[in-house]
Design a protein around this motif. Structure first.
Motif: not given
Length: 418
Positions: A116-141
């Motif tokens: 998956k490629t994100l539709e827009e630039e996000v900051k990996s230094s943002n805690a919400e980006t980390l949370r979203s990335a982890m949630k994506w893993m949990v939801d799909n794997y």
């Protein structure tokens, strides 16, 4: 540099194939070949059903900074390590690099797949980006266990604030659109909304400090990392990746041993493992030991603890916890405290000298630091904050910012006026 060329060993850009077709007289045959090729290598989408796995691990690559030059080699190593994983293991990458929209990859049997490629630039230094990335893993794997690898810059517990004239780092420097970092308290809050982690493996500088370990105690079973600076290339992922999926209880010993065996610019890396369930007990033991061993700092600035000659990491702001307690606590107090400490720091590998950038400590003729010696008795493998009566802007800021960490009250630092 870009790593898209790694995605799919036999991947051929579709536009190149179509250009070739227009020059060919055998259009029908080539079109059939195109359809077969794209069918074999089409991207796997997040809505495809996944069978529950034994373990899913996300490598969070915060590479939108001067470390991006190391991404390619590290991904190659991870691909090599993925060859040793079973079908019930999901190795996923979140990659953020300069000039590219962040994307997810899945590594299987030495090959890569763009998921998956994100539709827009996000900051990996943002805690919400980390949370979203982890949630994506949990939801799909979905898996019985989950793990997180933190790849990037870090500097212990240090609180980052945008107004600083000299930004210090907690974790995950992102430089696009202005420099930002992720504070450990924000990381802990983000991860607390997700399933409990089996481990966090911090492949970044100075992460293994008692303040960060205490902050993250509710979100992971184990915290694996180094209290010192690490080399730019980071972990030897070709061997470390299989160990992260090992289901034995002491899997972390394999991770640490292989990390320690790697020699970078002539040095080995000190590493350790913290067992999170013991952190509250360590805080209580540290509170008791400190109050029995030290006088509170007075309003006149007296009774600052002596740090001369202690083992420190980076730039004399992160002191080895065991060395400090050994130097300041009476023998019977230290012995009692050490029993609790050993239950919390369950494994460690000691180096006599390590890589660092900001202190003139190396004597090339001898394998030791100039201003302190590392011994098994002194080395604990995890750092701690100690206030200093040095009137520099940075030290004074740290003396105040430590008060924002949960460890400050839990370990009795507030009672000592630290």
């Amino acid at each position: 540099m870009d790593i898209e060329w790694l995605i799919g060993k036999n991947f051929v850009p579709l536009q190149k194939i179509l250009a070739f077709i227009t020059m060919s007289r055998h259009l029908s045959l080539l079109l059939a070949a195109v359809l077969m090729l794209t069918a074999c290598h089409k991207d796997k989408h997040e809505d495809e059903p996944q069978q529950p796995a034994t373990q899913s691990v996300l490598v969070y690559i915060a590479g939108d900074n001067n470390l991006q030059q190391f991404i390619i080699d590290d991904v190659k190593q991870m691909m090599e390590g993925s060859k040793l994983l079973g079908k019930d293991c999901n190795l996923l990458l979140f990659v953020d690099q300069k000039g590219k929209r962040p994307y997810f990859m899945k590594l299987e049997n030495g090959d890569t797949l763009r998921v998956k490629t994100l539709e827009e630039e996000v900051k990996s230094s943002n805690a919400e980006t980390l949370r979203s990335a982890m949630k994506w893993m949990v939801d799909n794997y979905e898996a019985r266990n989950y793990g997180l690898v933190l790849w990037g810059h870090a500097d212990g517990w240090v609180v980052w604030q945008p107004a600083q004239s000299r930004p210090r780092r907690s974790y995950g420097q992102d430089t696009t659109g202005g420099e930002e970092w992720m504070n450990i308290s924000e990381m802990a809050d983000a991860l607390a909304t997700l399933p409990h982690l089996r481990f966090i493996f911090a492949d970044c500088c100075c992460f293994q400090c008692v303040e960060s370990a205490y902050e993250l105690r509710h979100v992971t079973d184990y915290l694996i990392g180094s209290a010192a600076e690490i080399p730019g290339e980071g972990a030897p992922y070709q061997t470390v990746i299989p160990h992260l999926f090992d289901q034995r209880e002491d899997f972390y010993t394999l991770v640490c041993d292989d990390y320690f065996e790697q020699i970078s610019v002539g040095y080995q890396e000190p590493v350790s493992v913290v067992k999170s369930s013991e952190m509250d007990q360590l805080a209580q033991a540290t509170r008791a030991a400190l109050t029995q061993s030290l006088q509170p700092i007075s309003e006149q600035g007296e009774n600052y603890p002596d740090v001369e000659g202690l083992i420190y990491y980076y730039d004399q702001t992160l002191f080895d916890m065991q060395d400090f307690m050994l130097s300041h606590a009476p023998e019977h107090v230290y012995t009692e405290w050490k029993r609790t400490f050993d239950k919390a720091v369950v494994y460690k590998k000691m180096a006599e000298v390590w890589l660092a950038n900001h202190i003139p400590y190396l004597d090339k003729s001898e394998s030791m630091f100039r201003d302190f010696n590392v011994t098994a008795e002194r080395y604990g493998g995890i750092s701690m904050f100690v206030p200093q009566n040095r009137y520099t802007t940075f030290i004074q800021r740290q003396n105040e910012r430590i008060k924002k960490m949960e460890w400050y009250s839990a370990a009795g630092l507030s009672q000592l006026g630290w």
